[in-house]
Design an enzyme around this catalytic site. Structure first.
Site, PDB file in Angstrom:
ATOM      1  N   GLU A 201      20.452 -15.759 -59.714  1.00 33.59           N
ATOM      2  CA  GLU A 201      21.329 -15.452 -60.861  1.00 33.59           C
ATOM      3  C   GLU A 201      22.625 -16.249 -60.879  1.00 33.59           C
ATOM      4  OE1 GLU A 201      18.590 -12.066 -60.596  1.00 33.59           O
ATOM      5  OE2 GLU A 201      19.829 -13.072 -59.115  1.00 33.59           O
ATOM      6  N   HIS A 270      20.248   0.230 -60.267  1.00 33.14           N
ATOM      7  CA  HIS A 270      19.570  -0.397 -61.405  1.00 33.14           C
ATOM      8  C   HIS A 270      19.890   0.298 -62.711  1.00 33.14           C
ATOM      9  CE1 HIS A 270      17.380  -2.293 -58.194  1.00 33.14           C
ATOM     10  NE2 HIS A 270      16.733  -3.053 -59.050  1.00 33.14           N
TER      11      HIS A 270
END
Ligand SMILES: Cc1ncc(C[n+]2csc(CCOP(=O)(O)OP(=O)(O)O)c2C)c(N)n1
Ligand SMILES: [Mg+2]
Lengths: 468, 358
Positions: A201, A270
């Site tokens: 990322e 998450h």
């Protein structure tokens, strides 16, 4: 001209220092880089070196002298071609960085600053309203679409229109997207424009940002925004600030998009809503749509924008279907809230999945005779303050609904706005209904208890209407 | 425990250039020759290097006088790296680096005046005074910053390379970073994508032996940084970064490799910074002798000067050059000191490009 050695500032905060020790004597030959003296600063003992070579002609401040002001002439070096003996110490040596002069200068600056404060106020004036949602004429054909399909169509339409637009992210190409949002894009646009990245990322957010600086229009998909924490440095330090730091030269037309907020039972790491994080950053545009029509129209606007846009989607909404006007150029204005439901008793302000909660609450409230107005903020930065204040003026009561933590949240921002600019319109304190202030638990019952609920919104709305 | 490889310091007898063989079975890059410069070319290299040095010395003095604030990282000692490489670059190429950026800007042809005025935080500075020493940019000169986060420029440079390839403009992005930055994860994420996608990126590690106070050996398991691309099959070379002609020779070979579509290349430039990491670094982590030794034996500007004299240039000619540089730098400094600060309303400009909503 002999070389004047003045006591240098040796740290960002140093104002004076001690000439601890001279490492040369008058008459010494010195090479460039030679050590002249040890200086004690506020932080450390530093070595003062000669930039240029020559002969030490005069030492003007004795070793051991304390509180020597920065800028004081402490020694003189005769250049190669000069006679050291002939060098004279200037009269009234010590303070050549005359403090009076400095003060005068700063006085002037102060008055200039006061004068400018007038000008500065100008920034508070709201720019004239630029755009409104395109009219959807009666009878326009509507297409029933999931949010997922709407987002995919938005990307595809922009990619057709502009060949500098490309998509990159984990599993966006071959796999058709981890949540299938990029379904079919590889087939239509090929591997040059629909790019699978390694699981990196930070790297690919930077690559995307660099590509944007290099003139392309990247859409960077994060599998979810939780993973964008790896990359947040580029979103903020590189993408958001560079235009400013470069004096407006470095454009960064990029879209960072992906699902944000709680999904279903995926646990604390998450499930976070980053809306307030990004919305606190000048230099970013932050969009957080609820329904499919807005998802499509605003994603197209985001891709077209010359600025870096954080586009926060919601996994639980991907599969929900809404009417989307079947018109060619469905692009919506950034920075405009939307009235989802008119009402006169209380305003429910929300964004993203919270809008659904607010609409459900409004339906329940209607059953009890309370007409709630529901405002979808849609863009979180810049925030449509006018729309919020206008609704407050109309209902005099407000509840903010947010699927996220309460502290330093979008709700807090709306409350502050109403306090600061809508105080006279308030008949009750603005309340917020949010998730519980805990990391999202995994257990089904606990998760349910932690997330924002329709019943709580109904309760809060009644409270501000003094009907509980 | 295996013995660590000896520290790679730029010693007099260190090899001029070494190459890795990162692609077993495939053509390795061959060790480039030292560039054979004409007298005019070498004079120009000398002029550029000396301009950077005098600029940095002046910046140091102005910092001392309180005219420059915050962090200010000087490039003194490393001048041959950027001057030698930029001489091998083409118009369409782009450059990106970290916060130690003044030298790169001057080598990209950016006028000293606007750089110095940025250091003093004035409206006439290249970032309107809003960036400062570490955050300067010039799209016009293909200089993409000026980045304050260690190693952030590595993926950004890779992305600029991506854009070069995408736009098919035959450009190469020269991505400079430090020996310390070479330990950041994003460097390797970038290496992987750059080789995978054969991006035109020339990675240049300026190994000045230290990351702040940490020497390469204390921070790096593999201290031969030119081998850091091997697991990505990126060829590397280690070059004497204290000799502008070695740098230029390596630059020619490197640009040719990258421009021909073979993918990225890594050069480790062995160099040295004479000054502290930034202006407020007391530099206690290395001995004075170490600094003096490099400065007296390996100085790139002195070396170029000696070579010029051997080539028949006379002292007077060199003095003239120096005089011109001093005048230019003094003028830049005076300008930077006198030109006004940004207007207060600039606080609110350049945040966004477009205007949105109400
Ligand atoms: C991500 C990050 N961590 C730490 C710092 C603080 N810092 C600034 S420069 C530096 C050392 C970098 O050394 P190197 O890469 O060798 O470059 P050099 O300064 O030698 O040119 C550090 C630790 C930073 N700016 N960014
Ligand atoms: Mg270093």
């Amino acid at each position: 001209m002999p070389i004047e050695i003045k006591l240098p500032a040796m740290s960002p905060t140093m104002e004076e220092g001690t000439v601890a020790k001279w490492l040369v004597e008058e008459g010494d030959q010195v090479e460039p880089g030679a050590l002249l003296a040890e200086i004690e600063t506020d932080k450390a003992t530093m070595e003062l070196e000669a930039d240029e070579g020559g002969t030490v002609a005069k030492i003007l401040v004795e070793a051991g002298t304390e509180d020597v002001k920065v800028g004081t002439l402490i020694a003189i070096i005769a250049r190669e071609d000069e006679d050291a003996d002939a060098v004279e110490a200037p009269s009234g040596t010590s303070d050549d960085a005359s403090p009076e002069e400095d003060n005068e200068a700063s006085d002037e600056e102060t008055s200039a600053a006061t004068a400018d404060a007038e000008t500065v106020k100008a920034k508070d004036e709201e720019p004239a309203s630029l755009a409104v949602d395109p009219e959807v004429p009666e009878g326009t054909e509507m297409k029933r679409q999931s949010v997922r399909e709407a987002l995919r169509d938005a990307m595809a339409e922009e990619m057709r229109a502009d060949d500098t637009v490309f998509v990159m992210g984990e599993e966006v190409a071959e796999y058709q997207g981890a949540y299938k949002v990029t379904q079919g894009l590889l087939e239509e646009f090929g591997g040059k424009r629909v790019i699978d990245t390694p699981i990196t990322e930070y790297g690919f957010a930077g690559v995307g940002t660099g590509a944007a600086m290099g003139g392309l229009k990247p859409i960077v998909e994060f599998m979810t925004f939780n993973f964008a924490m790896q990359a947040i440095d580029h979103i903020i330090n590189s993408a958001a600030k560079t235009n400013y730091m470069s004096g407006g030269q470095m454009r960064c037309p990029i879209v960072f998009r992906g699902p944000n907020g709680a999904a279903s039972r995926v646990g604390a790491q998450h499930s976070q809503n980053y809306a307030a994080w990004y919305a606190s950053v000048p230099g970013l545009v932050v969009i957080c749509p609820y329904d499919a029509a807005d998802a499509k129209g605003l994603l197209r606007a985001a891709i077209q924008s010359p600025d870096p846009v954080v586009f926060l989607e919601n996994e639980l909404l991907y599969g929900q279907s809404f009417d989307v006007p079947a018109v060619d150029d469905w692009v919506l204005p950034i920075g405009k809230a939307r009235v989802m439901r008119e009402g006169s008793d209380v305003s429910l302000v929300s964004y993203s999945i919270g809008v659904g909660v607010a609409l459900d609450a409004a339906a329940k409230l209607a059953d009890e005779g309370i007409e709630a107005e529901v405002i979808d903020l849609r863009t979180l930065r810049p925030l449509d303050r006018k729309a919020v204040l206008k609704s407050l003026k109309k209902t005099n009561r407000m509840v903010v609904v947010e699927e996220g933590w309460p502290t330093c949240s979008i709700s807090a921002e709306i409350q502050a706005l109403c306090m600061e600019e809508g105080f006279d319109d308030l008949d009750a304190p603005v309340l917020r209904v949010t998730n519980e202030d805990v990391p999202l638990p995994y257990a089904e019952n606990l998760e349910k208890a932690a997330l924002v609920k329709v019943a709580d919104v109904v309760k809060a709305a009644k409270r501000v209407c003094y009907k509980d | 425990m295996a013995a660590k490889k000896a520290a790679a310091t730029p010693e007099k007898d260190a090899p001029r250039v070494r190459v890795s063989d990162a692609r077993p079975g495939l053509d390795p890059i061959s060790a480039p020759d030292r560039y054979e410069a004409s007298r005019e070319e070498l004079t120009e290299f000398y002029r550029q290097m000396l301009t950077i040095r005098r600029f940095e010395e002046k910046a140091g003095q102005m910092y001392g006088m309180g005219l420059i604030g915050g962090f200010c990282h000087l490039y003194i000692g490393q001048e041959a790296v950027v001057v030698g490489l930029q001489a091998a670059a083409k118009e369409q190429d782009s450059v990106i680096t970290g916060y130690r950026d003044h030298g790169h800007m001057l080598a990209c042809g950016i006028p000293p005046k606007v750089v110095m005025a940025e250091l003093t935080g004035r409206a006439a500075g290249i970032s309107k005074g809003k960036g400062g020493s570490m955050h300067m940019f010039s799209v016009e000169h293909g200089f993409y910053g000026g980045h304050g986060i260690v190693a952030a420029q590595v993926p950004l440079g890779t992305g600029l390379g991506f854009a070069h390839k995408y736009k098919e403009d035959n450009g190469v992005c020269v991505t400079f970073f430090g020996d310390g930055a070479a330990n950041q994860g994003q460097v390797y994420e970038s290496f992987n994508m750059a080789e995978l996608w054969k991006l035109p990126v020339l990675y240049v590690i300026e190994n000045n032996q230290y990351a702040m106070g940490t020497s390469v050996n204390r921070a790096s398991a593999e201290n031969e940084l030119f081998r850091r691309g091997e697991s990505f099959r990126i060829e590397g070379m280690q070059v004497n970064g204290m000799d502008v002609l070695d740098v230029r020779g390596a630059g020619d070979a490197a640009f040719e490799w990258v421009r021909s579509g073979k993918g990225p290349l890594l050069i480790e430039m062995m160099t040295y910074r004479y000054r502290g990491h930034s202006m407020s670094d007391p530099a206690k982590y290395r001995s004075r002798d170490e600094v003096t030794d490099v400065r007296t034996k390996r100085d790139p500007i002195e070396a170029a000067k000696q070579l010029l004299l051997e080539m028949g240039e006379n002292e007077d000619g060199l003095k003239e050059i120096e005089k011109g540089i001093r005048a230019e730098i003094n003028e830049a400094a005076d300008f930077a000191e006198q030109t006004p600060e940004p207007e207060l309303k600039e606080l609110y400009t350049d945040v966004l490009v477009g205007t949105y909503g109400s």
